[in-house]
Design a protein around this motif. Structure first.
Motif, PDB file in Angstrom:
ATOM      1  N   GLU A   1      -1.838  -7.839   2.408  1.00  0.00           N
ATOM      2  CA  GLU A   1      -3.043  -7.638   2.975  1.00  0.00           C
ATOM      3  C   GLU A   1      -2.895  -7.670   4.557  1.00  0.00           C
ATOM      4  O   GLU A   1      -3.422  -6.929   5.628  1.00  0.00           O
ATOM      5  N   ALA A   2      -1.406  -8.175   4.750  1.00  0.00           N
ATOM      6  CA  ALA A   2      -1.242  -7.533   6.278  1.00  0.00           C
ATOM      7  C   ALA A   2      -0.882  -6.359   6.210  1.00  0.00           C
ATOM      8  O   ALA A   2      -0.959  -5.680   7.295  1.00  0.00           O
ATOM      9  N   GLU A   3      -0.037  -5.425   5.587  1.00  0.00           N
ATOM     10  CA  GLU A   3      -0.158  -3.834   5.700  1.00  0.00           C
ATOM     11  C   GLU A   3      -1.468  -3.275   5.843  1.00  0.00           C
ATOM     12  O   GLU A   3      -1.495  -2.242   6.454  1.00  0.00           O
ATOM     13  N   ALA A   4      -1.879  -3.804   4.955  1.00  0.00           N
ATOM     14  CA  ALA A   4      -3.542  -2.661   4.990  1.00  0.00           C
ATOM     15  C   ALA A   4      -4.755  -3.509   6.737  1.00  0.00           C
ATOM     16  O   ALA A   4      -5.150  -2.613   7.306  1.00  0.00           O
ATOM     17  N   ARG A   5      -3.881  -4.946   6.738  1.00  0.00           N
ATOM     18  CA  ARG A   5      -4.542  -5.235   8.591  1.00  0.00           C
ATOM     19  C   ARG A   5      -3.832  -4.617   9.517  1.00  0.00           C
ATOM     20  O   ARG A   5      -4.536  -4.131   9.966  1.00  0.00           O
ATOM     21  N   PHE A   6      -2.486  -4.250   8.995  1.00  0.00           N
ATOM     22  CA  PHE A   6      -1.707  -3.401  10.205  1.00  0.00           C
ATOM     23  C   PHE A   6      -2.404  -2.484   9.719  1.00  0.00           C
ATOM     24  O   PHE A   6      -2.280  -0.987  11.676  1.00  0.00           O
TER      25      PHE A   6
ATOM     26  N   LEU B   1      -1.830  -7.731  18.343  1.00  0.00           N
ATOM     27  CA  LEU B   1      -2.223  -7.642  16.770  1.00  0.00           C
ATOM     28  C   LEU B   1      -0.576  -7.296  16.017  1.00  0.00           C
ATOM     29  O   LEU B   1      -0.601  -7.979  14.652  1.00  0.00           O
ATOM     30  N   ALA B   2      -0.009  -6.632  16.384  1.00  0.00           N
ATOM     31  CA  ALA B   2       0.568  -4.784  15.616  1.00  0.00           C
ATOM     32  C   ALA B   2       1.855  -6.073  15.785  1.00  0.00           C
ATOM     33  O   ALA B   2       2.644  -5.538  14.353  1.00  0.00           O
ATOM     34  N   VAL B   3       2.855  -6.758  16.486  1.00  0.00           N
ATOM     35  CA  VAL B   3       3.157  -7.595  16.070  1.00  0.00           C
ATOM     36  C   VAL B   3       3.430  -8.501  15.085  1.00  0.00           C
ATOM     37  O   VAL B   3       4.092  -9.117  14.572  1.00  0.00           O
ATOM     38  N   LYS B   4       2.061  -9.558  15.022  1.00  0.00           N
ATOM     39  CA  LYS B   4       0.867 -10.519  13.530  1.00  0.00           C
ATOM     40  C   LYS B   4       1.493  -9.757  12.622  1.00  0.00           C
ATOM     41  O   LYS B   4       2.209  -9.904  11.664  1.00  0.00           O
ATOM     42  N   TYR B   5       1.003  -8.613  12.489  1.00  0.00           N
ATOM     43  CA  TYR B   5       1.229  -7.541  11.121  1.00  0.00           C
ATOM     44  C   TYR B   5       1.736  -6.885  11.073  1.00  0.00           C
ATOM     45  O   TYR B   5       1.171  -6.073   9.750  1.00  0.00           O
ATOM     46  N   HIS B   6       2.831  -7.149  11.545  1.00  0.00           N
ATOM     47  CA  HIS B   6       4.075  -5.781  11.614  1.00  0.00           C
ATOM     48  C   HIS B   6       4.424  -6.277  10.172  1.00  0.00           C
ATOM     49  O   HIS B   6       4.471  -6.840  10.029  1.00  0.00           O
ATOM     50  N   PRO B   7       4.513  -4.914   9.080  1.00  0.00           N
ATOM     51  CA  PRO B   7       5.138  -5.127   7.383  1.00  0.00           C
ATOM     52  C   PRO B   7       6.161  -5.862   7.918  1.00  0.00           C
ATOM     53  O   PRO B   7       6.940  -6.128   7.366  1.00  0.00           O
TER      54      PRO B   7
END
Length: 305
Positions: A42-47, A28-34
């Motif tokens: 949204e991706a930043e908040a998810r990360f 997940l960290a790779v997927k949503y990394h800034p």
């Protein structure tokens, strides 16, 4: 808004192993990394959410507290009398009235460019000329663990004059209090500078702090753990008697509600969480060994457990 369940955030079950949690986090960290999602809020908040969940579930003690008490066992309590964000009970900046004295808490923000213009040319926001102001001063105060929890009054010296500073309950190490107009003298027509009081908190011998939560460990014998007992727990409110039920396992956390750090204007406080550590004796007498051997035999025969 209520926080999501950390297991749901990582997409793992509550019985997930450490390796399963680590693999889920990495994916997940790779997927949503800034860096892979520039400008995607949204991706930043998810990360951030993923990192917060991993921080708790990858730590054995934090995970145990989360499993038993939920978010209240790991991140302190929600609710902020000072109008700040999560993780900082005093927020980025703002005013707080304490017993008739106004405190301005400042942890950043504002425009550095405006500050430079103001200090060199006397310009304010929008380019309007303003009177030069006095220099900002900074000083430090050192608090005991208890003083930071309950608040206190400290005396600081500024330009040879003594000033009493009221420290509000719940302040933490590294925070600064900004006292407007208590800094350096102003040039003609200007305003006095501000005084920044930086707080340092001495560590406690037995207690630590995570936000609004106070943590400690209590060691008991394996006999007391097996049979149950009452123990005296040191808290910031004094010694408290706590019951330990029979069969308690080493590493079990117990919550003492209302004995943590104040986090609301109405005086509400977080919990004090006590982790029980069961000690295994190293030097047994002959009689003790015989008793344990007998216990071992009876357990195998099915009379225990």
């Amino acid at each position: 808004m209520a926080k999501k369940d950390y297991y749901e955030v990582l997409g793992v079950s509550r019985t997930a192993s450490d390796d399963e949690i680590k693999k889920a986090y990495r994916k997940l960290a790779v997927k949503y990394h800034p860096d892979k999602n520039p400008g995607d809020k949204e991706a930043e908040a998810r990360f951030k959410e993923i990192n917060e969940a991993h921080d708790v579930l990858s730590d054995k003690q934090k995970r145990a507290r989360y499993d038993q008490f939920g978010h209240a066992g790991v991140g302190g309590a929600s609710g902020n009398p000072f109008g700040g964000g999560a993780g900082n009970p005093f927020g980025q900046s703002g005013a707080f009235n304490f017993n008739g004295q106004t405190f301005n808490f400042d942890f950043g923000g504002g425009s550095p460019f405006d500050d430079i213009l103001g200090s060199i040319f006397g310009f304010g926001a929008g380019g309007a000329r303003r009177p030069r102001r006095g220099a900002d001063y900074q000083t430090n105060v050192t608090l005991t663990f208890e003083e930071a929890i309950f608040g206190t009054t400290k005396k600081v010296t500024v330009d040879g004059k003594d000033l009493k500073v009221k420290i509000p309950a719940g302040i933490d190490d590294g925070m600064s209090i900004r006292l407007s107009g208590k800094g350096g003298p102003a040039p003609e027509g200007g305003e006095k500078g501000d005084l920044y009081v930086r707080v340092r908190v001495k560590p406690h011998k037995h207690l630590t702090r995570e936000g609004a939560i106070i943590l400690s460990e209590q060691r008991i014998s394996m006999v007391d753990a097996a049979l149950g007992c009452e123990i005296e727990v040191e808290t910031v409110d004094g010694s408290i008697t706590m019951k330990v039920p029979a069969g308690t396992q080493s590493g079990t956390p117990f919550k003492l509600s209302g004995h943590g750090v104040p986090f609301r204007a109405d005086g509400d406080r977080g919990p004090h969480i006590v982790t029980v550590i069961v000690e295994t004796p190293k030097n047994l007498s002959r009689k003790q060994k015989e008793l344990l051997e007998e216990f071992k035999k009876t357990k195998k025969r099915g009379f225990w457990g």
